[in-house]
Scaffold this motif. Structure first.
Motif, PDB file in Angstrom:
ATOM      1  N   LEU A 157       1.239  -1.224   0.223  1.00 23.91           N
ATOM      2  CA  LEU A 157       0.068  -0.196  -0.078  1.00 23.91           C
ATOM      3  C   LEU A 157       0.482   1.485   0.250  1.00 23.91           C
ATOM      4  CD1 LEU A 157      -2.628   1.399   0.203  1.00 23.91           C
ATOM      5  CD2 LEU A 157      -2.463   1.169   2.641  1.00 23.91           C
ATOM      6  N   LEU A 158       1.998   1.056   0.909  1.00 22.00           N
ATOM      7  CA  LEU A 158       2.897   2.717   0.642  1.00 22.00           C
ATOM      8  C   LEU A 158       3.312   2.899  -0.672  1.00 22.00           C
ATOM      9  CD1 LEU A 158       5.005   2.019   4.310  1.00 22.00           C
ATOM     10  CD2 LEU A 158       2.347   3.612   3.628  1.00 22.00           C
ATOM     11  N   ALA A 159       3.823   1.726  -1.109  1.00 25.57           N
ATOM     12  CA  ALA A 159       4.535   1.866  -2.415  1.00 25.57           C
ATOM     13  C   ALA A 159       3.581   2.183  -3.359  1.00 25.57           C
ATOM     14  CB  ALA A 159       4.828   0.312  -3.127  1.00 25.57           C
ATOM     15  N   GLN A 160       2.537   2.548  -3.324  1.00 24.50           N
ATOM     16  CA  GLN A 160       0.636   2.843  -3.652  1.00 24.50           C
ATOM     17  C   GLN A 160       0.710   3.975  -4.178  1.00 24.50           C
ATOM     18  OE1 GLN A 160      -2.279   0.540  -4.091  1.00 24.50           O
ATOM     19  NE2 GLN A 160      -1.504  -1.514  -4.749  1.00 24.50           N
ATOM     20  N   LEU A 161       1.200   4.626  -2.680  1.00 28.47           N
ATOM     21  CA  LEU A 161       1.134   5.988  -2.174  1.00 28.47           C
ATOM     22  C   LEU A 161       2.249   7.236  -2.442  1.00 28.47           C
ATOM     23  CD1 LEU A 161      -1.140   4.924   0.895  1.00 28.47           C
ATOM     24  CD2 LEU A 161      -1.843   6.079  -1.590  1.00 28.47           C
ATOM     25  N   LEU A 190      -7.416  -2.584   8.711  1.00 35.05           N
ATOM     26  CA  LEU A 190      -8.149  -2.975   7.710  1.00 35.05           C
ATOM     27  C   LEU A 190      -7.559  -3.777   6.857  1.00 35.05           C
ATOM     28  CD1 LEU A 190      -8.915   0.937   7.836  1.00 35.05           C
ATOM     29  CD2 LEU A 190     -10.751  -1.136   8.475  1.00 35.05           C
ATOM     30  N   LEU A 191      -6.114  -3.691   6.950  1.00 36.86           N
ATOM     31  CA  LEU A 191      -5.972  -5.169   6.320  1.00 36.86           C
ATOM     32  C   LEU A 191      -6.012  -6.321   6.506  1.00 36.86           C
ATOM     33  CD1 LEU A 191      -2.408  -2.618   4.534  1.00 36.86           C
ATOM     34  CD2 LEU A 191      -4.406  -3.361   3.839  1.00 36.86           C
ATOM     35  N   ALA A 197      -9.790  -1.839   0.181  1.00 36.56           N
ATOM     36  CA  ALA A 197     -10.673  -0.772  -0.939  1.00 36.56           C
ATOM     37  C   ALA A 197     -10.487   0.801   1.362  1.00 36.56           C
ATOM     38  CB  ALA A 197     -11.679  -0.797  -0.693  1.00 36.56           C
ATOM     39  N   LEU A 198     -11.003  -0.409   2.258  1.00 34.43           N
ATOM     40  CA  LEU A 198     -11.337   0.909   3.914  1.00 34.43           C
ATOM     41  C   LEU A 198      -9.822   1.212   3.776  1.00 34.43           C
ATOM     42  CD1 LEU A 198     -13.980  -1.216   5.368  1.00 34.43           C
ATOM     43  CD2 LEU A 198     -14.252   1.364   4.308  1.00 34.43           C
ATOM     44  N   ALA A 199      -8.986   0.129   4.003  1.00 34.55           N
ATOM     45  CA  ALA A 199      -7.928   1.071   3.991  1.00 34.55           C
ATOM     46  C   ALA A 199      -7.392   2.294   2.856  1.00 34.55           C
ATOM     47  CB  ALA A 199      -6.525  -0.573   4.724  1.00 34.55           C
ATOM     48  N   GLU A 200      -6.970   1.711   1.961  1.00 32.59           N
ATOM     49  CA  GLU A 200      -6.464   2.922   1.513  1.00 32.59           C
ATOM     50  C   GLU A 200      -7.141   4.741   1.495  1.00 32.59           C
ATOM     51  OE1 GLU A 200      -5.266   2.474  -3.254  1.00 32.59           O
ATOM     52  OE2 GLU A 200      -6.870   1.882  -2.753  1.00 32.59           O
ATOM     53  N   ALA A 201      -8.307   4.561   1.396  1.00 34.60           N
ATOM     54  CA  ALA A 201      -9.394   4.933   2.152  1.00 34.60           C
ATOM     55  C   ALA A 201      -8.755   6.094   3.062  1.00 34.60           C
ATOM     56  CB  ALA A 201     -10.432   4.893   1.523  1.00 34.60           C
TER      57      ALA A 201
END
Length: 478
Positions: A157-161, A190-191, A197-201
């Motif tokens: 997730l951090l890599a995406q952001l 959440l992960l 999706a909730l974690a990303e939000a």
């Protein structure tokens, strides 16, 4: 650190494994998982290796080792039971500047294969330098239990952001705080529940709420006497959150090694008789870095509120409206006495303890020597190494018995700890004879004699260990 830790990208690169047995099979399996192109050189192969060769997953070079096998190779692993062959492989590989690992032979290996904890894309490796692989595996097993399996998903997730985070938060200190808030927030939970999706939000909301200017602060942190195991958990967290560390000279390198690697370290050299940095300069450094939005740790040996001038520093911070907190440390009197096997209080010998500094703001002569010379109490004298003849003379002059035991504890709690014992009558003489150096703590009182029988850490006491006299009937009844 004898070895330089390195994670190699072997994807699509040729690696040679010499040896087609069970050990070679394990090495090949790990290399294939890393995406390497693997060639196996051996007269014969295990059934699994034969199957991989038939499937085209590995290349089999049948027969005895030949130097040409090293052509176009990035790494070499020697996994046979032929020590002479291993020596030949090492010599030829080194001539070509190739790294080689000889299984179960740390001395001949130029790289070592660690025990691995795989939380892809996070990889954690534990190495003993090839000297104790079973220990490395045991540590890996323990870490497997501690490290959450969701760590890999968090990294993804951090890599995406990452690019958005860097663009939104150009300030490094503020970006670091964002990551800390994110990792301590609901994202991991959440992960763990599979709610990507909730974690990303949640991460997106946190990114949108980032402040434009970081706020600075100061933590007064007690480092203890030197053993890093005596640092508190809160202290460890403060070191890992610090942007700047202002540390005394006497803070051990082992404690400093626990801090975040990219924190700026500034030695302010606060040591008895050797003040290269004045207190006013330390105040100025705290103000400069905190005003710039950095998190400052003022790291002091022992405890900041026991002869550490912590009160003066808090007064300065308060005057300049700088947020602060205090994380206590184990003060030298407690730790050094404990590591020397000396109880500061004892029902039969000492009902009170006095903590004294022989490096007073005005003069050592301001001390209440009459009170300090009273019997049935323990004196713990800080920073008194250069004043031992005066301390000895004053205590004797004010009635303390010449046979009162003492212990001088040099580098207490550290591997180089020394304990020098004797009686008040020969205090200065013993210190000179054994060349006691700072940092050293003086423990004086009947309990100091227990160092000879209760000491457990480091070498036995030097000097003459005085006898511990039983209390008189009158004293025992008191």
């Amino acid at each position: 650190m004898k070895l330089y830790p390195l994670f190699a990208d072997l994807s699509g690169r040729q690696v040679l494994v010499v040896g087609g047995g069970v050990v070679g099979e394990r090495k090949v399996a790990a290399l294939l998982e890393a995406g390497a192109r693997v060639a196996v050189g051996a007269p014969d192969l295990t059934p699994a290796l034969r199957g991989w060769a038939r499937e085209g997953r590995v290349q089999w070079r049948s027969g005895r080792f030949e130097a040409s096998w090293l052509d176009d190779v990035w790494l070499v692993i020697a996994a046979t039971d032929d020590a002479a062959l291993h020596r030949d492989i090492v010599a030829l590989a080194e001539a070509r500047h190739l790294f080689v690992n000889v299984v179960d032979d740390a001395e001949q290996s130029s790289f070592h294969v660690p025990a691995v904890i795989d939380r892809s894309p996070v990889t954690i490796a534990v190495s003993s330098g090839g000297h104790a692989p079973m220990l490395a595996r045991l540590l890996r097993e323990r870490l497997e239990v501690v490290i959450d399996p969701v760590v890999g998903s968090v990294a993804t997730l951090l890599a995406q952001l990452r690019h958005r985070i860097r663009a939104r938060i150009p300030d490094l200190a503020l970006r670091r705080r964002f990551y800390e808030r994110l990792l301590h927030g609901p994202v991991q939970s959440l992960l763990r529940r599979g709610q990507w999706a909730l974690a990303e939000a949640s991460a997106e909301r946190l990114l949108d709420s980032v402040e434009s200017t970081p706020s600075g602060s100061v933590v007064l942190l007690g480092a203890g006497p030197g053993d890093p195991g005596l640092l508190t958990l809160r202290g460890l967290r403060a070191l890992n959150e610090a942007d700047v560390i202002l540390h005394d000279r006497l803070v051990s390198v082992e404690v400093l090694a626990l801090a975040r690697r990219d924190a700026e370290r500034i030695e302010v050299a606060k040591q008895a008789g050797n003040h290269h940095t004045t207190q006013a300069q330390i105040h100025a450094l705290m103000l400069e870095h905190a005003s710039a939005g950095r998190r400052v740790v003022r790291l002091k040996g022992g405890d900041p509120f026991v002869f550490g001038r912590g009160g003066e520093e808090l007064e300065f911070l308060r005057q300049h409206d700088i947020p602060y907190e205090v994380v206590p440390g184990i003060t030298a009197a407690l730790a050094c006495a404990a590591y020397a096997g000396i109880p500061l209080t004892h029902r039969d010998h000492a009902q009170s303890v006095r903590l004294v500094t022989a490096h007073c703001k005005n003069s050592i002569d301001t001390l209440d020597w009459k009170a300090l010379a009273q019997e049935r109490q323990t004196l713990a004298v800080y920073m008194g190494n250069s004043e031992l003849p005066l301390i000895q003379a004053q205590l004797l002059a004010h009635g303390r018995a010449a046979g009162t035991p003492f212990a001088l504890i040099e580098n207490g709690s550290r591997p180089e700890q020394r304990v020098v014992t004797g009686t008040l009558a020969n205090l200065a003489e013993q210190a000179t004879a054994h060349d006691v150096q700072s940092p050293a703590l003086l423990i004086l009182g009947e309990v100091a004699a227990l160092a000879g029988s209760l000491g457990w850490f480091g070498r036995p006491p030097l000097g003459v260990t005085p006898a511990l006299h039983a209390p008189s009937p009158k004293a025992a009844a008191a």
